[in-house]
Design an enzyme around this catalytic site. Sequence first.
Site, short mmCIF file in Angstrom:
data_model
loop_
_atom_site.label_atom_id
_atom_site.label_comp_id
_atom_site.label_asym_id
_atom_site.label_seq_id
_atom_site.Cartn_x
_atom_site.Cartn_y
_atom_site.Cartn_z
N HIS A 62 98.20 81.02 56.88
CA HIS A 62 99.20 81.87 56.20
C HIS A 62 100.23 82.40 57.20
O HIS A 62 101.45 82.30 56.95
CB HIS A 62 98.50 83.06 55.53
CG HIS A 62 97.78 82.71 54.27
ND1 HIS A 62 98.35 82.01 53.23
CD2 HIS A 62 96.50 82.98 53.87
CE1 HIS A 62 97.48 81.87 52.26
NE2 HIS A 62 96.34 82.45 52.62
N HIS A 107 92.07 80.03 57.87
CA HIS A 107 92.77 80.30 56.61
C HIS A 107 93.88 81.34 56.82
O HIS A 107 95.04 81.11 56.45
CB HIS A 107 91.76 80.81 55.57
CG HIS A 107 92.37 81.12 54.24
ND1 HIS A 107 92.30 80.28 53.17
CD2 HIS A 107 93.07 82.21 53.82
CE1 HIS A 107 92.93 80.82 52.14
NE2 HIS A 107 93.40 82.00 52.51
N GLU A 108 93.53 82.47 57.42
CA GLU A 108 94.53 83.52 57.65
C GLU A 108 95.56 83.09 58.69
O GLU A 108 96.75 83.44 58.58
CB GLU A 108 93.84 84.82 58.07
CG GLU A 108 92.81 85.36 57.08
CD GLU A 108 93.38 85.56 55.68
OE1 GLU A 108 94.62 85.71 55.54
OE2 GLU A 108 92.59 85.57 54.72
N ASP A 139 95.00 83.02 46.18
CA ASP A 139 96.25 82.35 46.53
C ASP A 139 96.71 81.45 45.40
O ASP A 139 97.90 81.37 45.09
CB ASP A 139 96.06 81.52 47.81
CG ASP A 139 95.67 82.37 49.01
OD1 ASP A 139 96.01 83.58 49.00
OD2 ASP A 139 95.04 81.84 49.94
N GLY A 172 105.53 112.20 39.24
CA GLY A 172 106.09 113.55 39.23
C GLY A 172 106.82 113.95 37.98
O GLY A 172 107.68 114.84 38.03
N LYS A 173 106.49 113.38 36.83
CA LYS A 173 107.17 113.77 35.59
C LYS A 173 106.85 115.22 35.23
O LYS A 173 107.74 116.00 34.87
CB LYS A 173 106.77 112.82 34.46
CG LYS A 173 107.21 111.38 34.68
CD LYS A 173 106.92 110.50 33.48
CE LYS A 173 105.44 110.27 33.30
NZ LYS A 173 104.86 109.45 34.40
N PRO A 227 102.53 106.23 35.79
CA PRO A 227 101.82 107.48 36.12
C PRO A 227 101.93 107.83 37.61
O PRO A 227 102.04 106.95 38.46
CB PRO A 227 100.37 107.16 35.74
CG PRO A 227 100.43 105.99 34.82
CD PRO A 227 101.63 105.20 35.23
N GLY A 228 101.89 109.12 37.88
CA GLY A 228 101.79 109.60 39.25
C GLY A 228 103.10 109.74 39.98
O GLY A 228 103.11 109.86 41.21
#
Length: 537
Positions: free
Chosen positions: A359, A355-356, A433, A139-140, A136-137
């Site tokens: 990563h 933690h970040e 994670d 441009g059909k 969906p979304g």
Amino acid sequence: MTVTKMTVSDSCLMLKKTKIFLLQGLIIISSSASCLQARTSRLERIGQVATVANQVFAAALSGFMLVYVSKVMYDKYQQKNMMNQKPTVTTKFHDVAGAAQAKEALIDIVEYLKHPDKYSKLGARISKGVLLTGTPGNGKTLLARALAGESGCAFYHLNATELISKYWGEGPERVRDLFARARKNAPSIIFIDEIDAIGGDRTAREMGWINTEVLNQLLSCMDGFSQPDKPVIVIATTNYQAGLDPALIRPGRFDQIINVPNPDLKSRVEVLNIYLKKITVCSDLDVTKIARGTIGFSGADLANLVNEAAVIATKNGAAMVSMTDFEEARDRVIMGAKSKTIMVSEQDRAITAYHEAGHALVNLMLPANLLDPLHKITITPRGNSLGAAYYLPENDKYTSNKSVMLARITMTCGGRAAEQLVFSEVTTGPVDDFNKATSIARSMVCDYGMSEEIGMAVYKQQYGVLNCSPAVAEKIDLAVNKIIETCYLRAKQILIDHRDKLDLLAQALLEKETLDASEVYALLGVEARADLRLNRL
């Protein structure tokens, strides 16, 4: 004999008592008569009740039929008015950004409608139907309008649900009327949006008899109505092609099935440029960078992103929309708005920072050709997340390999490894994670044949259960756990080897909350990755 003289009041009292006695007598007599009458005329009364009931039922039935006929006639009036309308469509293909393959296929139809003789010389015929599918979304519907605008012929559009009626026979009649009107004004285009509402597989349990009769009529009308000199083309859209009836999507009805996928990088740039014309932006706005950070966005998502950025700039009192506004808009769309009321303890902030940082540091220490470059790190709470590390892909990727997938799992395990290394404790934070790592590892084992223990056999899940024996399922679990454990130990060793950088990055996050990639590179003394700008766009 003594005679008592009666007064006027005594006479009145006597009269009242006499009336009461008379009334009581009448009540007793009437009650007796009623009981006798009830016993002797019960059958007659039952007959009377039945007669009244029949009259009431006949009146109700007449009223229902009157309402039914009125409703049917009104619906026909509305339907004919809708089909009599031939709206002027001004949309052109240049109004549709991206979807190059879909536009190329539709341009052939436009050329046939404009110059049918050129094709008929070689015996070519136009497609009777075109089915636009995809997420969906993207441009059909806009593509169908552009086809009508370019061809300049009559255009009849409706949603498939408008062909459904609760009255028996009304739905098929609407289909017949629609095609009759299109034939009368041929060449013409019939556009049916969300055709899966009536075109579902007739063997499915969810397919009701009302939808079945509408589909049968549609199949009948799409066969044999096309004439070379007066073509009628049916354009339909759906997001669920797999659920459509095979008889509907066969050649001869829908000759072309065109997929309209999510836009690629070049298409996202084109879509963004169209929507950016509607707002006031800074001259140094990097549209390519915005497009690189929106992989997986549909056209509607990009339109929402641009509007969100404009709203943020307006709230901030800015004269123009800047890259900062787009960064905030993207974070808000993906992660949610900033949590202004949540109170995070210093312990939780420290855990989130490490933690970040884990990563990001694992991402920087792994080979640059395996992972996307770092974009920014933040410990600002958004939605259900206390922080995030963002990566900006250099381009769209359509295939992967074992080294890349192992590197992704390793980077995903960096958060838990940092927590355990620094705090000697495990928390519930890395749950997302774990889901990602498990999904990648299971795909490697079950889908891509990347496990030596399992081999190249494919094992799919059906109703939550793998289609294999218990012994093979146990081997799969062992192989998945082995991959995740190996990647986790690799991530932990990287953080041990670069513990000073981990502490430095975490402390900087605790102070600033958000760090851009350039700040991270400068802080850690790491060589920045070349930023691929894709000048060919």
